[in-house]
Design a protein around this motif. Structure first.
Motif, PDB file in Angstrom:
ATOM      1  N   ILE A  49       6.759  -2.708  -4.749  1.00  0.00           N
ATOM      2  CA  ILE A  49       6.989  -3.587  -3.617  1.00  0.00           C
ATOM      3  C   ILE A  49       5.821  -3.408  -2.663  1.00  0.00           C
ATOM      4  CG2 ILE A  49       8.498  -4.058  -1.657  1.00  0.00           C
ATOM      5  CD1 ILE A  49      10.711  -2.713  -3.285  1.00  0.00           C
ATOM      6  N   ILE A  50       5.410  -4.494  -2.052  1.00  0.00           N
ATOM      7  CA  ILE A  50       4.353  -4.413  -1.063  1.00  0.00           C
ATOM      8  C   ILE A  50       5.024  -4.251   0.297  1.00  0.00           C
ATOM      9  CG2 ILE A  50       2.430  -5.634   0.008  1.00  0.00           C
ATOM     10  CD1 ILE A  50       2.066  -7.031  -2.749  1.00  0.00           C
ATOM     11  N   ILE A  65       0.094 -12.281  -2.868  1.00  0.00           N
ATOM     12  CA  ILE A  65       0.095 -12.209  -4.325  1.00  0.00           C
ATOM     13  C   ILE A  65       1.375 -12.868  -4.848  1.00  0.00           C
ATOM     14  CG2 ILE A  65       0.040 -10.676  -6.324  1.00  0.00           C
ATOM     15  CD1 ILE A  65      -1.264  -8.592  -4.404  1.00  0.00           C
ATOM     16  N   PRO A  66       1.249 -13.915  -5.657  1.00  0.00           N
ATOM     17  CA  PRO A  66       2.442 -14.585  -6.173  1.00  0.00           C
ATOM     18  C   PRO A  66       3.310 -13.644  -7.015  1.00  0.00           C
ATOM     19  CG  PRO A  66       0.504 -15.944  -6.514  1.00  0.00           C
ATOM     20  CD  PRO A  66       0.021 -14.587  -6.066  1.00  0.00           C
ATOM     21  N   TYR A  67       4.609 -13.856  -6.939  1.00  0.00           N
ATOM     22  CA  TYR A  67       5.627 -13.167  -7.733  1.00  0.00           C
ATOM     23  C   TYR A  67       5.784 -11.696  -7.376  1.00  0.00           C
ATOM     24  CZ  TYR A  67       4.367 -17.401 -10.127  1.00  0.00           C
ATOM     25  OH  TYR A  67       4.050 -18.705 -10.399  1.00  0.00           O
ATOM     26  N   LYS A  68       5.275 -11.275  -6.240  1.00  0.00           N
ATOM     27  CA  LYS A  68       5.507  -9.911  -5.765  1.00  0.00           C
ATOM     28  C   LYS A  68       6.614  -9.960  -4.718  1.00  0.00           C
ATOM     29  CE  LYS A  68       2.403  -7.621  -8.018  1.00  0.00           C
ATOM     30  NZ  LYS A  68       2.748  -6.549  -8.915  1.00  0.00           N
ATOM     31  N   LEU A  69       7.219  -8.816  -4.469  1.00  0.00           N
ATOM     32  CA  LEU A  69       8.228  -8.706  -3.423  1.00  0.00           C
ATOM     33  C   LEU A  69       7.600  -8.011  -2.227  1.00  0.00           C
ATOM     34  CD1 LEU A  69      11.305  -7.680  -5.550  1.00  0.00           C
ATOM     35  CD2 LEU A  69      10.709  -9.939  -4.692  1.00  0.00           C
ATOM     36  N   LEU A  78      13.303  -9.026   3.319  1.00  0.00           N
ATOM     37  CA  LEU A  78      12.710  -8.975   1.999  1.00  0.00           C
ATOM     38  C   LEU A  78      12.323 -10.394   1.591  1.00  0.00           C
ATOM     39  CD1 LEU A  78      12.090  -7.171  -0.494  1.00  0.00           C
ATOM     40  CD2 LEU A  78      14.325  -7.848  -1.357  1.00  0.00           C
ATOM     41  N   TYR A  79      11.079 -10.558   1.120  1.00  0.00           N
ATOM     42  CA  TYR A  79      10.559 -11.869   0.736  1.00  0.00           C
ATOM     43  C   TYR A  79       9.972 -11.819  -0.665  1.00  0.00           C
ATOM     44  CZ  TYR A  79      10.585 -13.080   5.727  1.00  0.00           C
ATOM     45  OH  TYR A  79      10.955 -13.331   7.017  1.00  0.00           O
ATOM     46  N   SER A  80       9.895 -12.992  -1.279  1.00  0.00           N
ATOM     47  CA  SER A  80       9.136 -13.195  -2.504  1.00  0.00           C
ATOM     48  C   SER A  80       8.168 -14.325  -2.198  1.00  0.00           C
ATOM     49  CB  SER A  80      10.067 -13.595  -3.645  1.00  0.00           C
ATOM     50  OG  SER A  80       9.325 -13.922  -4.791  1.00  0.00           O
ATOM     51  N   TYR A  81       7.034 -14.338  -2.887  1.00  0.00           N
ATOM     52  CA  TYR A  81       6.066 -15.409  -2.675  1.00  0.00           C
ATOM     53  C   TYR A  81       5.720 -16.038  -4.019  1.00  0.00           C
ATOM     54  CZ  TYR A  81       2.101 -18.107  -1.161  1.00  0.00           C
ATOM     55  OH  TYR A  81       1.263 -19.155  -0.892  1.00  0.00           O
ATOM     56  N   THR A  82       5.842 -17.360  -4.109  1.00  0.00           N
ATOM     57  CA  THR A  82       5.337 -18.087  -5.269  1.00  0.00           C
ATOM     58  C   THR A  82       4.307 -19.068  -4.710  1.00  0.00           C
ATOM     59  OG1 THR A  82       7.233 -19.580  -5.150  1.00  0.00           O
ATOM     60  CG2 THR A  82       7.340 -17.826  -6.766  1.00  0.00           C
TER      61      THR A  82
END
Length: 160
Positions: A49-50, A65-69, A78-82
């Motif tokens: 996790i970042i 960075i895509p698909y990282k948490l 808590l987020y995710s990025y696509t």
């Protein structure tokens, strides 16, 4: 309607601290992330996790960075990025459905999935760089993930 919650603890305390269904657990010492399913089981969803100190720093990121948490230390969000930010914890929504080791193109059936739910897919770290154009489609009773890759793709499907 339950809220997703974010909890921090040490790995040794993982099975002893009570966390409600839908809760996310970050183990500070090991850097592992878990989600608690409806039966109280801790399901590991991402080993890395970042950590970001503030929401302002997350919002100022030029190339997430895509698909990282991403865990925000200031707020516990808590987020995710696509292609855009998806908030996974901290807003009112149904209990997340987490499917570890999901294989792409295989419909996942669950009566709790509705067309208005949103899904994200986190490819396994060993193949994340080989996967593009990920799409999650939720319909009544099913969710399906598609992508572009020359290799078999597996990872964690999260439906919120």
């Amino acid at each position: 309607m339950p809220y997703a919650s974010f909890h921090e603890m040490n790995q040794a305390d993982l099975d002893t601290v009570e966390v409600p269904a839908g809760g996310f657990i970050l183990t500070r010492d090991a850097g592992n992330l878990y989600i608690v399913d409806t039966e109280g089981n801790r399901v590991k969803i991402q080993p890395d996790i970042i950590m970001i100190p503030t929401e302002a720093e997350r919002e100022a990121m030029l190339a997430p960075i895509p698909y990282k948490l991403y865990a925000i230390m200031e707020t516990g969000m808590l987020y995710s990025y696509t292609t855009d930010w998806l908030q996974l914890a901290g807003k009112e929504h149904p209990i997340p459905i987490t499917v570890p080791e999901y294989e792409i193109d295989t419909p996942y059936a669950d009566a709790n999935i509705t067309a208005d739910r949103v899904g994200t897919f986190v490819p396994d770290a060993s193949i994340a760089d080989l996967v593009t154009d990920i799409a999650v489609v939720c319909a009544e009773g099913t969710a399906t993930v598609t992508c572009t890759s020359d290799y078999p793709v597996f990872g964690t499907l999260i439906i919120i």
